[in-house]
Write a protein that holds these residues in place. Structure first.
Motif, short mmCIF file in Angstrom:
data_model
loop_
_atom_site.label_atom_id
_atom_site.label_comp_id
_atom_site.label_asym_id
_atom_site.label_seq_id
_atom_site.Cartn_x
_atom_site.Cartn_y
_atom_site.Cartn_z
N TRP A 86 0.83 -1.30 -0.02
CA TRP A 86 0.07 0.06 -0.26
C TRP A 86 0.73 1.35 0.02
O TRP A 86 0.67 2.19 -0.66
CB TRP A 86 -0.97 -0.27 1.22
N SER A 87 2.05 1.36 0.78
CA SER A 87 2.61 2.32 0.91
C SER A 87 3.50 2.65 -0.30
O SER A 87 3.71 3.78 -0.63
CB SER A 87 3.85 2.22 2.03
N ASP A 88 3.52 1.90 -1.27
CA ASP A 88 4.13 2.06 -2.65
C ASP A 88 3.36 2.55 -3.74
O ASP A 88 3.72 3.14 -4.75
CB ASP A 88 4.93 0.67 -3.06
N LEU A 89 2.11 2.46 -3.54
CA LEU A 89 1.00 2.80 -4.76
C LEU A 89 0.96 4.33 -4.55
O LEU A 89 1.24 4.85 -3.24
CB LEU A 89 -0.46 2.53 -4.18
N ASP A 90 0.45 4.87 -5.83
CA ASP A 90 0.64 6.35 -5.83
C ASP A 90 -0.95 6.81 -5.08
O ASP A 90 -1.71 5.94 -5.00
CB ASP A 90 0.60 6.97 -7.21
N LEU B 146 -6.01 -1.28 5.74
CA LEU B 146 -4.95 -1.18 4.81
C LEU B 146 -4.59 -2.34 4.30
O LEU B 146 -4.60 -2.49 3.03
CB LEU B 146 -3.71 -0.80 5.53
N ARG B 147 -4.53 -3.61 4.92
CA ARG B 147 -4.55 -4.70 4.25
C ARG B 147 -5.83 -5.29 3.51
O ARG B 147 -5.50 -5.87 2.40
CB ARG B 147 -4.42 -5.95 5.41
N PHE B 148 -6.94 -4.88 3.98
CA PHE B 148 -8.11 -5.06 3.30
C PHE B 148 -8.04 -4.34 1.80
O PHE B 148 -8.16 -5.16 0.77
CB PHE B 148 -9.18 -4.60 3.70
N LEU B 149 -7.38 -3.26 1.64
CA LEU B 149 -7.32 -2.33 0.41
C LEU B 149 -6.18 -3.08 -0.41
O LEU B 149 -6.31 -3.11 -1.56
CB LEU B 149 -7.05 -1.00 0.82
N LEU C 251 -15.48 4.60 5.29
CA LEU C 251 -15.13 3.90 4.07
C LEU C 251 -13.89 4.82 3.52
O LEU C 251 -12.91 4.55 2.95
CB LEU C 251 -16.05 3.16 3.02
N TRP C 252 -14.11 6.06 3.49
CA TRP C 252 -13.26 7.00 2.82
C TRP C 252 -11.88 6.73 3.56
O TRP C 252 -10.75 7.53 2.86
CB TRP C 252 -13.88 8.41 2.89
N ARG C 253 -12.00 6.72 4.80
CA ARG C 253 -10.50 6.75 5.61
C ARG C 253 -10.42 5.18 6.15
O ARG C 253 -9.80 4.91 7.08
CB ARG C 253 -10.57 7.34 6.84
N LEU C 254 -10.76 4.12 5.17
CA LEU C 254 -10.60 2.55 5.45
C LEU C 254 -9.13 2.38 5.64
O LEU C 254 -8.72 1.38 6.51
CB LEU C 254 -11.03 2.09 4.05
N ASP C 255 -8.02 3.03 5.13
CA ASP C 255 -6.64 2.63 5.14
C ASP C 255 -6.24 3.06 6.55
O ASP C 255 -5.03 2.61 6.91
CB ASP C 255 -5.54 3.21 4.13
#
Length: 465
Positions: free
Chosen positions: A29-33, A134-137, A446-450
């Protein structure tokens, strides 16, 4: 030794199956733009909205009635349903419900609906394992990328052979996403894919009636993909390189004995699939939406009245035109019927779920309007698909003849539905089941799911009280 089809390799020469596994194991996740992260949140909340709305429908009642008659209730929340289910049934019911409204997302280049197989599988497993958002996403992005990459290289051959890509390809996305949540090693991910590939299923025969089965395809893919990952985690093996091998997935569902027509690509060789998916503003098949949107715009722009219209001609691509003779005798078929959808656009200027109730389907005026619609496929339109989703609408009226062309409909990446519009769609779908206050709270979360540490309380709130 297996004979691997080298023409189904990634650009670096790695086979498609191994390329998928490497991609899934390396994604963080941290590597995604920012664009990928935002798209992931959008598509999760959009899919969950469709699931909750569909869970209130008659098909979800009947499906749960069958499953409840043979198995006891479980512990996993099914969004929008009061009864909890076991892990696999939760994925199945959610996938079926999410596809039941025809408001779930899709990917044009693969003619597939990624959300309804992937999100239900991830939701069920994440709930049982109490993982964070975060793992979900991360798992969702992996699942979408799998569905998009596979469907893209197989389309339109898969569809022309009579298969429904959501059921056939969706199982691979559900398996890959579930494997990520289970932290499977590469050899076990390969087994999960190998097992899942034998569970891919779904025929497009529903255009001629029996469209309930279309919804079941999504539920089947969610459940079977999740189950394949669980089997692999427990040491059960599947064939390696299952996508590209002789007698494997691509040969069976798309290319036959012929060579593939294009290479298999993943990000960064192609945009992340989840950023290239559309969301639906209208409760009907996406293939019909550019045409009905063109009709609605044409009527408004020229101040035409329904009673002015004498004939509606639609020129479009063959896959869309296949819906020209689909009847509207039941809820599910009506959402796929070109004449019925155009009649709704003509009469109401929008397409809502309520328009598929029996009183509207049986309305003599709607039936009369359906008979004004004539649809044909043209070589010019076929040449534009799937890079575009073209339609040309010609309306003959007592005032003259009017034309409108469309290359896509609202909700496509090139014609995006705003975050506010997406949020309003979610609230409209969820509020009838959960209430406006709960719907707003869930949307905000859901907008702050991470940043959510445990998804269980969030999903508990999706269960009707």
């Amino acid at each position: 030794m297996l004979n691997i089809r080298k023409d189904l390799s990634a650009p670096n020469g790695v086979g498609a199956t191994d390329a998928l596994i490497k991609f899934a194991m390396g994604l963080r996740w941290s590597d995604l733009d920012a664009a990928v992260k935002h798209a992931a949140k959008r598509h999760v909340l959009d899919t969950l909205g469709a699931i909750i709305a569909g869970a209130a429908g008659d098909l979800a009642d009947r499906v749960e009635g069958v499953l409840g008659g043979v198995r006891v209730a479980g512990q996993v929340v099914v969004p929008g349903r009061k009864r909890r289910a076991d892990l696999l049934d939760a994925a199945f019911i959610s996938g079926t419900a999410g596809h039941g409204t025809e408001l779930d997302d899709g990917y044009r280049l693969g003619s597939v609906h990624p959300g309804v197989p992937v999100v239900p599988a991830v939701a069920a497993l994440a709930y049982e394992k109490r993982v964070g958002g975060l793992r979900f996403l991360e798992a969702v992005v992996i699942g979408y990328e799998t569905v998009c990459a596979v469907s893209r290289v197989c389309h339109p051959l898969m569809r022309r052979r009579g298969f429904h890509p959501t059921g056939v390809v969706g199982v691979l996305g559900a398996a890959m996403a579930s494997a990520r949540l289970l932290d499977l090693a590469s050899d076990k991910i390969a087994n999960a894919l190998g097992i899942a590939a034998s569970s891919g299923a779904g025929l497009f025969a529903f255009l001629n009636g029996g469209a309930d089965v279309k919804r079941l395809h999504a539920g089947h893919a969610a459940r079977e993909g999740l189950q394949a990952a669980l089997f692999a985690a427990n040491g059960i093996e599947g064939p390696p390189q299952v996508f590209e091998t002789v007698d494997g997935f691509a040969q069976a569902f798309a290319f036959g004995q012929d060579a593939a027509s294009s290479n298999f690509t993943l990000s960064p060789g192609a945009p992340f699939g989840i950023t290239d998916c559309y969301v639906k503003p209208y409760a009907c098949c996406r293939h019909l939406q550019p045409a009905v949107e063109a009709l609605i715009d044409l009527m408004k722009a020229n101040s035409l009245k329904t009673e002015d219209v004498k004939d509606i001609k639609v020129e479009t691509y063959s896959i869309a035109a296949a819906h020209a003779h689909t009847d509207w005798v039941d809820f599910a078929s009506a959402q796929l019927s070109f004449p019925y959808i155009m009649a709704l656009g003509l009469k109401y200027g929008w397409i809502k779920l309520e328009h598929f109730k029996a009183e509207t389907r049986q309305n003599p005026e709607v039936t009369r309007l359906c008979k004004l619609v004539h649809v044909e496929a043209t070589p010019e339109m076929d040449a534009l698909y799937p890079q575009h989703r073209p339609a040309k609408v010609t309306v003959t009226t007592s005032r003259g003849v009017f034309h409108k062309e469309a290359m896509e409909a609202l909700g496509a990446p090139e014609l995006p539905l705003s975050d506010d519009g997406l949020g309003q769609k979610f609230l409209d779908l969820v509020s009838p089941s959960l209430g406006a206050d709960y719907a707003r709270r869930i949307l905000d979360d859901l907008w702050r799911l991470d940043s959510v540490g445990d998804i269980v309380p969030l999903f508990d709130a999706m269960r009707p009280q």
